[in-house]
Design an enzyme around this catalytic site. Structure first.
Site, mmCIF file in Angstrom:
data_model
loop_
_atom_site.group_PDB
_atom_site.id
_atom_site.type_symbol
_atom_site.label_atom_id
_atom_site.label_comp_id
_atom_site.label_asym_id
_atom_site.label_seq_id
_atom_site.Cartn_x
_atom_site.Cartn_y
_atom_site.Cartn_z
ATOM 1 N N ASP A 94 -2.786 -3.515 7.222
ATOM 2 C CA ASP A 94 -3.391 -2.377 6.525
ATOM 3 C C ASP A 94 -4.671 -2.731 5.783
ATOM 4 O OD1 ASP A 94 -2.311 -3.824 4.399
ATOM 5 O OD2 ASP A 94 -1.989 -2.017 3.233
ATOM 6 N N GLU A 95 -5.267 -3.853 6.077
ATOM 7 C CA GLU A 95 -6.458 -4.241 5.340
ATOM 8 C C GLU A 95 -7.390 -5.049 6.219
ATOM 9 O OE1 GLU A 95 -6.836 -5.660 0.723
ATOM 10 O OE2 GLU A 95 -4.967 -6.021 1.790
#
Length: 462
Positions: A94-95
């Site tokens: 998610d990053e």
DNA sequence: TCTGGGGTCCTAAAGCAA
DNA sequence: TCTGTTGCTTTAGGACCC
């Protein structure tokens, strides 16, 4: 992405929107992977023991992670990022960091901001989820900006303002300062970034050692020239299991180590890798953790060799009192094996007799499915009569299902026997019905390079 | 019901070779 | 030959990150 796992679950389960949702291991020793913002209000946060979360938020929905689904969504977001620049460095599902300047997608604050705004809109259009964007001149600052932007925001750190902004912030803001280093610094009277600067580089090195000291001092001055690197090579592959209850039986410990070795080999082979150093990890009943390792003469992906090495390593550890976790890992990776080299040497003499089929490692023994294992909380199911739904809970021979889909209204709950023939596991449904054509405008922003390097962090989780 | 799983990087000690 | 220095490799542990 904001509270990624929990947000995905809320998007796919209408009845959970606006509610406290906690995703993580549901066993007696589980921890929280992600808590929705509604759950954070109760003090629940990631890495917290699940038991504690349940005490704080007894009415939250508790779900097991669906990594395959998250990975698929993550991949769509990464595609959007790669349309901005070839230099995309994923940090997790998610990053990621994006070097916008290298991609020619942005060259000054104005263009960068525009890219960020469009990116956030595209993420929403493609995934139905919100992401936050931090724009700044370095990875460290982009990361801090994205933290500030959460949830669902965009923050730009303008060049020249960095030092003043960092000064009053906690040392814990800086990457690499965790609980231990934070304590260490606090005992030396250093709690803010500007106090790091005041202490001086020599003092930092004295306190924390060379690498960490120099690095942290530079960060405190907002100096960070680490490049965004797209392809990072895997350095190790490992698997580990924490057991619901400590294992005392030495024979059982040995068997578990063999299973872990097989799982590790499977992962190794899927990645087309082999390795020289075998690592055994043991966490004892009292949480003390030790590792034992052995380095072979050459890299291998042979299950027999790795199993034997792991077994030898286990011989040297005392497990009296019980173990709560076992792990097997391989490092010193290569994309060939020692056997390859022998085979190559042999092949120069004789023509290959065709590929030797290795027996598939450790398959066959899929556990005979405890009913609860077959119906993990949060996983999708399909019922012949009621359609698509998800498991709200199971136990005592029953499974409770809520029938709803990402596009439906919140649905109704029904309970079935765990062996109901009408009920079967199902794949997740897409979160958005229609993928907008040409969203993202891949490569459509043209520009020449500009001033300082510019990193853009898309971030969440926290 | 205390504390997951998959990684990365750094340090320090010990053994060994030049 | 003895001693000290340096540097590399292996091993173990710890901190940190998401």
């Amino acid at each position: 992405m904001d509270a990624f796992f929990a947000s995905v679950e809320q998007a796919s389960k209408p009845s959970l929107r606006g509610k406290a949702v906690v995703v993580g291991g549901l066993g007696p020793r589980g921890v929280v992977a992600t808590a929705s913002y509604e759950a954070r209000v109760f003090g629940v946060h990631s890495a917290m023991p699940m038991a504690q979360a349940r005490r704080l938020a007894p009415n939250a929905a508790y779900l097991v992670p669906r990594f395959g689904f998250y990975r698929a969504i993550s991949e769509r977001v990464m595609e959007l990022l790669r349309a901005l620049s070839p230099l995309v460095e994923p940090l997790s599902l998610d990053e990621a960091f994006v070097d916008l300047e290298a991609g020619g997608a942005a060259w000054d604050e104005q263009s960068a901001r525009l890219v960020g705004v469009r990116l956030r809109a595209d993420i929403r259009a493609v995934t139905g989820l919100t992401g936050s964007v931090g724009l700044a001149a370095s990875k460290m600052l982009a990361k801090i900006a994205s933290e500030q932007a959460k949830p669902d925001g965009l923050v730009v750190i303008e060049p020249g303002t960095e030092r003043a902004m960092l000064g009053p912030m906690s040392v814990r803001t800086l990457p690499g300062v965790g609980p231990a280093t934070g304590d260490h610094l606090r005992r030396a009277g250093i709690t803010t970034v500007e106090e790091i600067v005041e202490a001086g580089e020599d003092e930092l090195v004295r306190l924390l050692g060379k690498a960490h000291g120099h690095g942290l001092y530079a960060m405190a001055l907002a100096r960070d020239d680490r490049p965004v690197v797209a392809e990072r090579e895997t350095k190790s592959v490992s698997v580990e299991d924490t057991y619901d209850v400590d294992i005392h039986d030495r024979v059982r410990v040995g068997l578990e180590v063999q299973r872990l070795a097989d799982r590790c080999v499977r992962r190794l082979r899927e990645a087309g890798l082999s390795g020289r150093t075998i690592v055994l990890k043991v966490r004892r009943y009292d949480f003390s953790t030790l590792t034992r390792s052995e380095t072979l003469r050459g890299p291998t992906d042979d299950p027999g060799v790795i199993r034997e090495a792991a077994a030898r390593l286990l011989d040297s550890v005392d497990t009296t009192g019980g173990v709560r976790l076992l792990g097997v890992g391989v490092s010193g990776l290569a994309d060939y094996t020692q056997e390859d080299l022998f085979a190559q040497a042999a092949g120069e003499r004789a023509v290959a007799e065709g590929p030797v089929e290795e027996p598939a490692v450790g398959e066959a023994e899929e556990q005979p499915a405890l009913a609860e294992r077959r119906w993990p909380a949060g996983h999708d199911v399909r019922h012949a009569e009621f359609g698509h739904g998800w498991v709200q809970g199971s136990g005592l021979g029953r499974v409770t299902v809520r029938f709803e889909t990402p596009a439906s209204e919140p649905g109704r709950v029904r309970t079935f026997r765990v062996d109901d023939p009408e009920l079967e596991p199902a794949d997740p449904l897409p979160l958005v019905l229609r993928i907008p054509e040409g969203s993202g405008g891949a490569g459509s922003v043209a520009a020449e390079g500009g001033g300082g390097s510019r990193a853009c962090g898309v971030s969440g989780s926290g």
